[in-house]
Scaffold this motif. Structure first.
Motif, PDB file in Angstrom:
ATOM      1  N   GLN A   1       0.823  -1.210   0.000  1.00  0.00           N
ATOM      2  CA  GLN A   1       0.000   0.000   0.000  1.00  0.00           C
ATOM      3  C   GLN A   1       0.861   1.265   0.000  1.00  0.00           C
ATOM      4  OE1 GLN A   1      -3.403   0.412  -0.412  1.00  0.00           O
ATOM      5  NE2 GLN A   1      -2.685   2.529  -0.626  1.00  0.00           N
TER       6      GLN A   1
ATOM      7  N   ASP B   1       3.898  -4.839 -15.390  1.00  0.00           N
ATOM      8  CA  ASP B   1       2.683  -4.025 -15.438  1.00  0.00           C
ATOM      9  C   ASP B   1       2.267  -3.503 -14.057  1.00  0.00           C
ATOM     10  OD1 ASP B   1       2.488  -4.434 -18.154  1.00  0.00           O
ATOM     11  OD2 ASP B   1       1.228  -6.229 -17.942  1.00  0.00           O
ATOM     12  N   SER B   2       2.900  -4.034 -13.023  1.00  0.00           N
ATOM     13  CA  SER B   2       2.502  -3.671 -11.652  1.00  0.00           C
ATOM     14  C   SER B   2       3.304  -2.515 -11.068  1.00  0.00           C
ATOM     15  CB  SER B   2       2.638  -4.892 -10.731  1.00  0.00           C
ATOM     16  OG  SER B   2       1.777  -5.928 -11.146  1.00  0.00           O
TER      17      SER B   2
ATOM     18  N   ILE C   1       2.185   1.994  -3.373  1.00  0.00           N
ATOM     19  CA  ILE C   1       1.135   2.619  -4.187  1.00  0.00           C
ATOM     20  C   ILE C   1       1.076   4.112  -3.873  1.00  0.00           C
ATOM     21  CG2 ILE C   1      -1.374   2.760  -4.562  1.00  0.00           C
ATOM     22  CD1 ILE C   1      -1.437  -0.328  -4.106  1.00  0.00           C
TER      23      ILE C   1
ATOM     24  N   VAL D   1       1.385   0.245  -9.322  1.00  0.00           N
ATOM     25  CA  VAL D   1       0.122   0.560  -9.990  1.00  0.00           C
ATOM     26  C   VAL D   1      -1.022  -0.013  -9.150  1.00  0.00           C
ATOM     27  CG1 VAL D   1      -1.223   0.305 -12.116  1.00  0.00           C
ATOM     28  CG2 VAL D   1       1.279   0.489 -12.229  1.00  0.00           C
ATOM     29  N   GLY D   2      -1.821   0.864  -8.564  1.00  0.00           N
ATOM     30  CA  GLY D   2      -2.850   0.445  -7.623  1.00  0.00           C
ATOM     31  C   GLY D   2      -3.934  -0.430  -8.217  1.00  0.00           C
ATOM     32  N   SER D   3      -4.163  -0.315  -9.531  1.00  0.00           N
ATOM     33  CA  SER D   3      -5.226  -1.093 -10.175  1.00  0.00           C
ATOM     34  C   SER D   3      -4.823  -2.542 -10.439  1.00  0.00           C
ATOM     35  CB  SER D   3      -5.630  -0.438 -11.495  1.00  0.00           C
ATOM     36  OG  SER D   3      -4.501  -0.334 -12.362  1.00  0.00           O
ATOM     37  N   GLN D   4      -3.536  -2.841 -10.283  1.00  0.00           N
ATOM     38  CA  GLN D   4      -3.049  -4.206 -10.507  1.00  0.00           C
ATOM     39  C   GLN D   4      -3.176  -5.032  -9.213  1.00  0.00           C
ATOM     40  OE1 GLN D   4      -1.883  -5.650 -13.368  1.00  0.00           O
ATOM     41  NE2 GLN D   4      -2.387  -3.776 -14.501  1.00  0.00           N
TER      42      GLN D   4
END
Length: 434
Positions: free
Chosen positions: A333, A393-394, A336, A342-345
């Protein structure tokens, strides 16, 4: 004899455009050759990268200015460019070839509005140091004060934006950028902002005064004083404050006890700037620090200073606490919050965080002194970089905190080169609790 520098905007553009075309041709050839291979030839790709990187590094080193500065940053940022490119750029970290003295004289007289003979008793022709955007010469004021005069290379500030645009195009056409466009935009935006500040010597003069005030109660930190009467946006005159370059810190003059003291003081400087001042010296390489056998540390070059947002410092502090406590869900957290994750991952596998934590946290987990001379953290990091691709991607470059990471990496190398033996656990805990 030094080449006449390319200082006009059109001249720099043409030079960079030629480099871009050459890199794009090499990349296209690499792609074409790949079509005829049944197996991906990593060796051939590496050779091609090396050729492109050498072309770019040679051009940047010759041109100096903003593009050379970006090259220096890129060589320290392993997730920015392929390894071959970082390796080729390492030579930009070394002393840059000097600018012809007549160019320096013209710039000084143009900026300060008087002949050099009226301004100084003498201005030494041989550079005291040369770097990416400016050159330093020793001088003496008419009142006998010994000074150094930092002179910005002509044309580099006016060409900053076009230089960066052209360099970015070269990296893109050469297939050398390994990040999504959004991340590249953010990264180049941050670099541009820092460069604009660094190209303004009046801004650096202000930074020197601010940091001098901040460290005033630490007599073992020396920051040169500004000579306002002989300073402008492109010329900065400072009192001459000398110390030993790290290469001159030898056992015959520096005991292990003194080295350890210097190590603790380096840590204190870094932690104070990060957690108390929330403003950091953002260019911590060996050339910007000097030492004395009594444990004094001299700091130079305050052009690259990063003022940190309080929420970024707080997220960084909490991330460190979580890592030390092996609380990986909280760490996720806080990363992020830092803009690094990336918070959406989906959440990251805790074992992945544990792997990096166990590598990076070693100097801070024990009360026994850690021997930085034997440190191989950088090698362990390099050996694990391939694991990053699984989570590509994260994560994204943490633009707001990238200079914190750069500061810590720079200090790690200084502690290693000095051969410091020190335990920082208790000191770090003190800063994290405040």
């Amino acid at each position: 004899m030094a080449k006449k520098p390319v200082t006009s905007r059109s001249g720099r553009f043409l030079k960079l455009a030629g480099m871009t075309a050459s890199v794009a041709t090499e990349y296209a050839g690499q792609k074409a050759r790949g079509l005829f291979r049944t197996v991906d030839d990593e060796g051939a790709k590496s050779e091609s990268y090396t050729r492109m990187a050498s072309q770019i590094a040679d051009t940047l080193g010759e041109m100096k200015g903003a593009v050379m500065k970006v090259g220096q940053i890129a060589s320290q940022t392993q997730d920015f460019l392929p390894k071959e490119f970082s390796d080729a750029l390492e030579k930009l970290q070394k002393e840059a070839p000097p600018m012809p003295f007549e160019v320096i004289l013209e710039q000084v007289e143009s900026e300060l509005g008087k002949p050099v003979s009226e301004l100084f008793e003498y201005l030494q022709e041989t550079p005291y140091a040369s770097a990416s955007i400016g050159q330093v010469h020793r001088a003496r004021m008419h009142d006998g004060t010994d000074v150094i005069v930092k002179v910005q290379y002509p044309g580099v500030d006016e060409s900053c934006d076009s230089d960066l645009k052209q360099l970015r195009m070269a990296l893109k056409l050469g297939g050398l950028l390994k990040m999504p466009k959004e991340s590249v935009d953010l990264l180049f935006g941050e670099i541009r902002e820092r460069l604009k500040e660094e190209l303004d010597y009046e801004n650096e003069a202000q930074n020197l005064k601010i940091f001098g005030e901040f460290h005033k109660d630490q007599p073992w930190v020396i920051i040169p004083k500004v000579i306002d009467s002989h300073s402008t946006r492109r010329v900065l005159t400072l009192e001459l404050v000398e110390g030993d370059h790290i290469s001159k810190v030898t056992p015959d003059r520096y005991s292990q006890e003194t080295l350890n003291l210097i190590g603790h003081r380096i840590f204190t400087i870094m932690a104070d700037q990060l957690f108390r001042f929330q403003c950091i010296h953002g260019d911590p390489h060996a050339g910007n620090f000097a030492y004395r056998p009594d444990g004094t540390i001299v700091m130079y070059d305050f052009g690259c200073v990063k003022k940190l947002k309080p929420e970024i410092v707080e997220a960084y502090r909490k991330a460190l606490i979580s890592a030390l406590e092996e609380d990986y869900s909280s760490l996720d957290q806080h990363l992020i919050d830092l803009g690094a994750r990336v918070g959406s991952q989906p959440a990251i596998d805790e074992a992945y965080y544990a792997m990096w934590r166990d590598i990076l946290i070693v100097p801070f987990v024990d009360d026994e002194p850690y021997d930085f001379a034997e440190a191989d953290i950088h090698k362990q990091v390099a050996a694990k970089t391939s694991t990053v691709f699984k989570y590509l991607d994260s994560f994204k470059p943490p633009v707001e905190s990238i200079f914190i990471d750069r500061m810590i990496a720079g200090h790690y190398w200084m502690l290693k080169r000095l051969g410091v033996q020190a335990a920082f656990k208790t000191e770090l805990e003190k800063y994290l609790q405040s």
